[in-house]
Scaffold this motif. Structure first.
Motif, PDB file in Angstrom:
ATOM      1  N   LEU D  18       0.939  -1.086  -0.099  1.00  0.00           N
ATOM      2  CA  LEU D  18       0.144   0.006  -0.017  1.00  0.00           C
ATOM      3  C   LEU D  18       1.080   1.092  -0.002  1.00  0.00           C
ATOM      4  O   LEU D  18       1.896   1.191   0.617  1.00  0.00           O
ATOM      5  N   SER D  19       0.481   2.298  -0.714  1.00  0.00           N
ATOM      6  CA  SER D  19       1.076   3.390  -0.541  1.00  0.00           C
ATOM      7  C   SER D  19       1.223   4.384   0.385  1.00  0.00           C
ATOM      8  O   SER D  19       1.912   5.411   0.504  1.00  0.00           O
ATOM      9  N   TYR D  20       0.387   4.060   1.446  1.00  0.00           N
ATOM     10  CA  TYR D  20       0.242   5.248   2.401  1.00  0.00           C
ATOM     11  C   TYR D  20       1.171   5.123   3.438  1.00  0.00           C
ATOM     12  O   TYR D  20       2.095   4.291   3.540  1.00  0.00           O
ATOM     13  N   VAL D  52     -10.619  10.901  -5.172  1.00  0.00           N
ATOM     14  CA  VAL D  52      -9.528  11.712  -5.125  1.00  0.00           C
ATOM     15  C   VAL D  52      -8.971  12.135  -3.575  1.00  0.00           C
ATOM     16  O   VAL D  52     -10.007  12.283  -2.805  1.00  0.00           O
ATOM     17  N   VAL D  56      -6.567   7.939  -3.668  1.00  0.00           N
ATOM     18  CA  VAL D  56      -6.807   8.131  -5.155  1.00  0.00           C
ATOM     19  C   VAL D  56      -6.234   6.787  -5.986  1.00  0.00           C
ATOM     20  O   VAL D  56      -6.812   6.467  -7.126  1.00  0.00           O
ATOM     21  N   MET D  57      -5.285   6.198  -5.236  1.00  0.00           N
ATOM     22  CA  MET D  57      -4.703   4.977  -6.094  1.00  0.00           C
ATOM     23  C   MET D  57      -5.344   3.545  -5.380  1.00  0.00           C
ATOM     24  O   MET D  57      -4.767   2.689  -5.844  1.00  0.00           O
ATOM     25  N   TYR D  59      -7.646   2.064  -6.664  1.00  0.00           N
ATOM     26  CA  TYR D  59      -7.851   1.078  -7.565  1.00  0.00           C
ATOM     27  C   TYR D  59      -6.750   0.253  -7.689  1.00  0.00           C
ATOM     28  O   TYR D  59      -6.834  -0.911  -8.539  1.00  0.00           O
ATOM     29  N   GLU D  60      -5.484   0.523  -7.337  1.00  0.00           N
ATOM     30  CA  GLU D  60      -4.616  -0.720  -7.435  1.00  0.00           C
ATOM     31  C   GLU D  60      -4.528  -1.671  -6.587  1.00  0.00           C
ATOM     32  O   GLU D  60      -3.634  -2.629  -6.497  1.00  0.00           O
ATOM     33  N   PHE D  61      -5.437  -1.321  -5.493  1.00  0.00           N
ATOM     34  CA  PHE D  61      -5.155  -2.265  -4.179  1.00  0.00           C
ATOM     35  C   PHE D  61      -6.550  -3.126  -4.034  1.00  0.00           C
ATOM     36  O   PHE D  61      -6.357  -4.383  -3.520  1.00  0.00           O
ATOM     37  N   PHE D  62      -7.564  -2.914  -4.383  1.00  0.00           N
ATOM     38  CA  PHE D  62      -8.710  -3.684  -4.241  1.00  0.00           C
ATOM     39  C   PHE D  62      -9.016  -4.776  -5.117  1.00  0.00           C
ATOM     40  O   PHE D  62      -8.716  -4.359  -6.355  1.00  0.00           O
ATOM     41  N   MET D  66     -12.172  -1.905 -10.846  1.00  0.00           N
ATOM     42  CA  MET D  66     -12.131  -0.753 -10.191  1.00  0.00           C
ATOM     43  C   MET D  66     -12.298   0.361 -11.121  1.00  0.00           C
ATOM     44  O   MET D  66     -11.925   0.265 -12.416  1.00  0.00           O
ATOM     45  N   GLN D  67     -12.939   1.748 -10.592  1.00  0.00           N
ATOM     46  CA  GLN D  67     -12.974   2.924 -11.580  1.00  0.00           C
ATOM     47  C   GLN D  67     -12.628   3.965 -10.855  1.00  0.00           C
ATOM     48  O   GLN D  67     -12.766   3.992  -9.468  1.00  0.00           O
ATOM     49  N   GLN D  68     -12.003   4.742 -11.430  1.00  0.00           N
ATOM     50  CA  GLN D  68     -11.514   6.214 -10.737  1.00  0.00           C
ATOM     51  C   GLN D  68     -12.305   7.361 -11.052  1.00  0.00           C
ATOM     52  O   GLN D  68     -12.568   7.383 -12.090  1.00  0.00           O
ATOM     53  N   ALA D  69     -12.817   7.794  -9.942  1.00  0.00           N
ATOM     54  CA  ALA D  69     -13.645   9.008 -10.165  1.00  0.00           C
ATOM     55  C   ALA D  69     -13.074  10.265  -9.865  1.00  0.00           C
ATOM     56  O   ALA D  69     -11.967  10.383  -9.378  1.00  0.00           O
TER      57      ALA D  69
END
Lengths: 355, 74, 216, 253
Positions: D18-20, D52, D56-57, D59-62, D66-69
């Protein structure tokens, strides 16, 4: 199929259903209200989706979601509403999603007025959203042409994975005209939407992502260049236009939509007097039909751009002209529609002029 | 006698320390003598014999670093 | 004709053109434009023509607002209902949504016997192309306006493409609706360009198009 | 000796880091969502909507579609997806800037329509991504990069309580506020998520779980101090609990 008498907005709504539209998301604004009204009744009847969103912003983002999960989606609005949709349009293009957007243009700027206008030309062809992007924009002249391009637009949107806009002014939305709703239109062989985030990763065995974010600038540039290749292909393949009475014309009018209808009646009257005038009628305003200006006859000395706006398309005419012909412009704005006589008078100013 | 054990994916650990505070038997500590691949001081177990396999450490871990196993009788 | 004619029907059926034609040809005192549905091509857009023919135009409460879609309706609209010296044609907006504006005048309608409430039908409009659809529309219009429909108008046309056979086809379908409902056809409107010698059901009136521009 | 696995990383998340920031509870919340999706068998039909903000990312983790809004629009995007894919499991993952500020209209109207979606709302009282600016949920006197003297009611109003606000919206079905500051609350939070997704699979309408979360970096605290600060300051203003449960049909507005 026999012709029926349709109102422009209603005809576009029915054409969308016939074009295979699965879902509509919109918000009321005059003068396009008959579109959501018609669809609120008839989409359900056809087992399709109709949602009245809380705003234009929400509507276009619903379009994004539905298009991202593989549906054929429509939204419609009028000028200030299209301005609100720009955010979503940019995301839709960036994420390479197909959709069809109808813009029934009214006078601006601001809340402006509800009377017909072509003042969104820049908003449509230059885009109000962020980033390098384009969308194919049809500016049809008759209801038959409008119906045909609405139907075709769903295929084109899927083919390019890019939004397609139908840009008509309020007159075309509100007028009545006989139409054959079932006229055959060109169809494309379309691949399955294997990219869509349908909620079937289990069945598919892999997960799909719909994304417009690219953290690495070089990746983003690569993506932009890929989009650019698509735009180049659209410019090459999708320029549409009609040449009217061009063969021996001295003055060539450039006009689209309702303005082309008025120009057509002016040209008819002038031709009866022997005045040599013709029309280049853009059917797509993006891509702008540059090809139409390539091999004009020797007789042409002046291009006269006519708009229901104040010189927006004229910029494109200037670009394509490259100093070859005299350029002239006449426009009305704010929802004022010129009379045929006004146009005749304008053309007379330039006939007999020198190249 | 330990009731179980924890397996730490050392290179994923961000050294946030949250697990250390949740351990009811106080056997967790950050290893300040070293850094992992990411550059963080990773988690280590001081006294594995005391582990009760409660999984509190794993539950609070934001980065899914910890796997917990309980010993079962043969 | 009766002193008051109220025109209703589907949008795009030709109500406004007919209203303007009736007002001018029958020398009516006033035309009341109650169209809150359509923003364009309303009878109020030919104010000059009506006034030069001695017809008073009653429309919005706002002056010079041809470019408005605000639904405000002038209270003068009730005058013909209470003043028996006035002849008038009322031009309603399309569908049941346009017809409901009549409700605001309900308490002014003193002489219902003076009123013709007419449904304009063009069978080339897909929503009224069958007798059963016309009957359904009549029911909806009566329900939303609370006024009984007294007659039908055959305005079947495809604008400049209209020929006699289209009017006849319209007459056949509307006649069917008429027989099932007992509501008579009171007028047939005939496009001006159509130089016909035939006669059709009800009173035959030549329709001159005033609202649509020539280039449309 | 034989062993039995008591706890292992979930397959509901993609096997990548994860990027957090270290100690950020976004990670704990991601994990819980992943676990619930996995355990309830909803990954195969899942479509998540990333927002956002710091997430925001996501969609890379679940580990599902995924869709990014766009910022704030996740509930509208989710509406679009759910309407054309009613059999899918649609959730949004949004922070407080996204959901309570720029996306206020979208969240209220998605609830109002009773959209059959699940909203994961992460409230850490600050804009993390853009550098610690004031959020609608920032506490009074809390210092941020745009409330340098602390948030003042006369300038910025009182902090918005979204669960309470949405509880007044007739269309919402299930609303609960939870925290992840200790194992007991993590278990409770997971139960709440299970309930929220169950509401969706039972086609009962709109559900939202609000997480009281932390932001060690922008709060300027250690991760552990952040948890304690959240317990001492956020939870008193944002009390935990169920704010609406219309699943029994006794309160549908």
């Amino acid at each position: 199929m026999a012709k029926v008498l349709m109102k422009g907005n209603e005809a576009m709504a029915l054409a969308a259903i016939k074009g295979g539209c699965d879902a509509f998301f919109g918000y009321p604004i005059t003068p396009q209200n008959e579109i959501p009204e018609y669809l609120s009744y008839h989409m359900e009847e056809n087992n399709r989706i109709f949602v009245q969103a809380e705003s234009e912003v929400a509507a276009i983002n619903m379009v994004y979601g539905a298009a991202g999960s593989g549906a054929r989606v429509l939204t419609s609005s009028s000028s200030p509403g299209i301005a609100l949709k720009q955010e979503g349009i940019s995301y839709i293009v960036g994420s390479e999603l197909p959709c069809v957007i109808i813009n029934v243009m009214r006078g601006g700027p601001g809340l402006g007025g509800i009377q017909p206008s072509q003042g969104d030309y820049n908003q449509i062809t230059r885009g109000g959203g962020n980033g390098d992007y384009h969308l194919i924009a049809f500016a049809p002249e008759t209801l038959q042409e409008t119906v045909d391009v609405v139907k075709e637009s769903f295929d084109l949107a899927d083919y390019y994975r890019n939004p397609v806009m139908i840009a008509v002014d309020g007159l075309i939305g509100q007028m009545m005209e006989p139409v054959d709703m079932d006229k055959e239109i060109p169809q494309k062989d379309l691949p399955a939407k294997t990219w869509a985030a349908t909620g079937e990763s289990g069945k598919r065995g892999s997960r799909n992502k719909i994304v417009s974010l690219h953290l690495d600038p070089y990746d983003l540039e690569k993506h932009n260049l890929k989009l650019k290749e698509k735009y180049d292909k659209m410019v090459e393949n999708e320029q549409r236009y009609e040449m009217i009475s061009i063969e021996d014309a001295e003055v060539v009018i450039v006009a689209y939509g309702s303005m082309a209808r008025i120009a057509r009646s002016a040209v008819k009257a002038l031709r009866e007097e022997g005045v040599k005038v013709g029309i280049i009628r853009p059917i797509t305003i993006w891509p702008f039909p540059e090809k139409a200006f390539e091999n004009l006859p020797e007789s042409v000395h002046t291009l006269l751009t006519l708009e229901m706006s104040l010189g927006q398309m004229h910029q494109d005419v200037k670009i394509v002209n490259q100093g070859r012909y005299n350029l002239a412009f006449y426009g009305r704005a704010g929802g004022v529609v010129p009379e045929t006589d006004e146009i005749i008078e304008q053309v007379r100013k330039y006939v007999g002029g020198n190249k | 006698m330990a009731k179980g054990r924890i397996i730490i994916d050392q290179d994923k650990c961000k050294g946030c320390d949250l697990c250390v505070h949740q351990c009811p038997v106080h056997i967790l500590e950050l290893d300040t003598s070293t850094t992992n691949q990411k550059g963080y001081t990773p988690l280590m177990v001081n006294d594995p014999e005391k582990c009760i396999a409660c999984a509190f450490c794993a539950m609070i871990c934001p980065d899914s670093v910890i796997t917990v196993e309980r010993f079962v009788k043969e | 004709m009766k002193r008051i004619t109220i025109l209703t029907g589907h949008y795009g059926s030709g109500k406004s053109e007919i209203a303007v034609n009736l007002a001018i040809q029958e020398n009516l005192n006033c035309l009341i434009d109650l169209d809150i549905i359509n923003p364009y091509f309303r009878s109020r857009s030919v104010r000059g023509l009506l006034e030069s023919n001695g017809v008073e135009l009653i429309e919005s409460t706002i002056e010079n607002a041809a470019g408005s879609d605000l639904p405000f309706i002038s209270s003068k609209g009730s005058r013909p209902f209470v003043n028996r010296d006035l002849s008038a044609v009322y031009d309603l907006g399309g569908t049941k949504h346009g017809a409901k504006v009549m409700m605001q005048f309900r308490d002014f309608i003193k002489y219902p016997e003076d009123i013709d409430f007419l449904v304009v039908v063009n069978i080339y409009r897909p929503e009224t192309d069958r007798a059963n659809k016309i009957i359904k529309m009549i029911e909806e219009l009566e329900a939303s306006s609370q006024i009984r429909v007294t007659g039908l108008i055959n305005n079947s046309n495809l604008m400049e493409y209209t020929d006699e056979s289209m009017i006849e086809a319209g007459e056949q379908i509307i006649q069917e609706a008429s027989q099932l409902t007992g509501v008579p056809i009171v007028y047939t409107f005939i496009e001006e360009h159509l130089k016909t010698t035939k006669t059709f059901a009800g009173e035959n009136i030549i329709l001159t198009r005033h609202l649509a521009k020539k280039w449309l | 000796m034989k062993t039995q696995t008591v706890y292992k990383p979930t397959d509901g998340l993609v096997k990548r880091d994860l990027s957090y920031c270290p100690g950020c509870t976004h990670g704990v919340i991601h994990k819980l969502v992943g676990e619930v999706l996995e355990e309830k068998g909803l990954l195969d039909t899942g479509v998540g909507v990333a927002s956002v903000g710091c997430s925001v990312m996501s969609y890379e983790f679940f580990n599902c579609d995924m869709q990014q809004a766009a910022h704030g629009r996740a509930p509208a995007v989710a509406t679009g997806i759910k309407r054309v894919r009613p059999e899918s499991t649609v959730f949004t993952y949004q922070g407080d800037g996204d959901l309570a500020s720029i996306g206020m209209a979208e969240i209220v109207h998605a609830a109002h329509r009773g959209e059959n979606i699940t909203v994961i709302f992460v409230n850490n009282a600050i804009y993390g991504m853009t550098g610690g600016q004031m959020a609608p949920t920032t506490l009074i006197d809390q210092k941020t990069s745009t409330s340098p003297r602390g948030r003042k009611q006369k300038d910025a109003g009182l902090p918005l309580r979204m669960s309470e606000l949405l509880a007044t919206v007739p269309g919402a079905t299930y609303l609960e506020r939870v925290s992840v500051h200790d194992p007991k609350h993590i278990r409770k939070a997971k139960k709440a998520l299970e309930k929220a997704f169950e509401v969706q699979t039972q086609k009962q309408g709109f559900s939202m779980i609000e997480f009281v979360s932390t932001c060690p970096v922008n709060w300027g605290m250690t991760p552990q101090d952040s948890l304690e600060w959240a317990v001492d300051n956020l939870i008193p203003y944002y009390p935990l609990g169920v704010y609406k449960d219309a699943t029994k049909g006794d309160d549908n507005g």
